[in-house]
Design an enzyme around this catalytic site. Sequence first.
Site, PDB file in Angstrom:
ATOM      1  N   GLY A 174       0.810  -1.203   0.000  1.00 41.92           N
ATOM      2  CA  GLY A 174       0.000   0.000   0.000  1.00 41.92           C
ATOM      3  C   GLY A 174       0.845   1.254   0.000  1.00 41.92           C
ATOM      4  CG  ASP A 175       3.136   2.405   3.411  1.00 45.63           C
ATOM      5  OD1 ASP A 175       3.294   3.481   3.999  1.00 45.63           O
ATOM      6  OD2 ASP A 175       2.486   1.462   3.893  1.00 45.63           O
ATOM      7  CG  MET A 176       6.785   0.230  -1.384  1.00 47.80           C
ATOM      8  SD  MET A 176       7.865  -1.150  -1.788  1.00 47.80           S
ATOM      9  CE  MET A 176       6.775  -2.536  -1.512  1.00 47.80           C
TER      10      MET A 176
END
Length: 412
Positions: A174-176
């Site tokens: 999700g972050d990347m």
Amino acid sequence: MFNRIEFTSGPGGPLHGIRILDLSRLVAGNTLTMVLADLGADVIKIEPPGGDTLREWRVAGVETAWKTYSRNKRSLCLNLRDEGSRDILLRLTTEAHVMVESFRPGTLEKMNLAPMTLFAANPKLVLARISGWGQTGPYAERPGFGTLVEGMSGFASMNGFADREPVLPPIYLGDMTAGLYGAIGILSALRHVEVNHGEGQVIDIPLLDPLFSILGAQAANHRLTRVVKPRTGSRSTNSAPRNVYRTLDEHWICLSGSTQKMAEKIFRAINRPELITDPRFSTNENRLHNVVELDRMIASFILTLNQQECLDLFQKNGVTVGPIYDMSDIEHDPHFHARQIVVELPDTDLGTIPVHTISPRLSATPGRFRRAAPHLGEDTHDVLGEIGYTDSAIAGFISSGLVKMPDKPEKR
């Protein structure tokens, strides 16, 4: 060991001249600014006295995540809890093109640094705001860790095997994803400023929206069928055969027959050419209906061969096949070495540290490895000097606690 790359001094990359203030923490913001720093942007990490939380993610006592995601950046340690730091940040803002932050929505406003205040200092500023759920909506103020987003986006419900629990990704997916989408958004906003003579703007970068977007046509598929996509392990719901298979020597291969011609090549390679005309497997639709039996036949054949024998056979027959690698395999693969997909950078703690190479690769204006990830506050004096603060003023900031210098400054 991978190929060693030395740092190159001086400007380089297509984003040379772009200054970015990075107030973010953890993976999404650091992914975003790493991509832009690799391509030449001057990224200044504005860290609290305790440093970016990413520094705390250590393996064998080493800040491997920080060293990977914060290469090519500089560090300014600024105590934003002190009201006096606001003037320093606003002065930095006047010299910047981009600011990136990942506070909970509303935090900048509570710090008297609302977008309108920042735009008053610099009307051309691009402000990227990273959060879990977005700057608006009923969930805006909820904590937004990637794990929660990976669950609520629909990703985990699709991932894994039908007879097991949903599976969260083993990486910061999700972050990347948000970081990469955020980099695209920033470059688009910068073009608006530079080419269209536009003003700055806010870019709302939740973790949720980009992750949902990469799930593809799930919303449309559900509308048409009212069927929730099942977990299918490594199989595909669009084509067959497609799976991972165990080999005789306890290794694995991945295989895909996503076109009719490729499926027919697979049938010939496993010595089952009659399957080409077998009504159960003659079309992709029929293969999907009978995928369990099809996988059983392919798996039985592959289990009679060692991994390399299997790869050689399928490649000889033009089949799309590949090995399942882990890092120990990657370390010895000639393609990874020839392409320098992983490189060794100089490191003060380890001598060298392996990291992924700069991506994307530009032929005329490639990115460069210019410096290692900074120590906390390593560039505080330089950055403040560049925006006009005198040595005596900086000394006053240090003594008052507004800024912090590293305990043992070490330039790399």
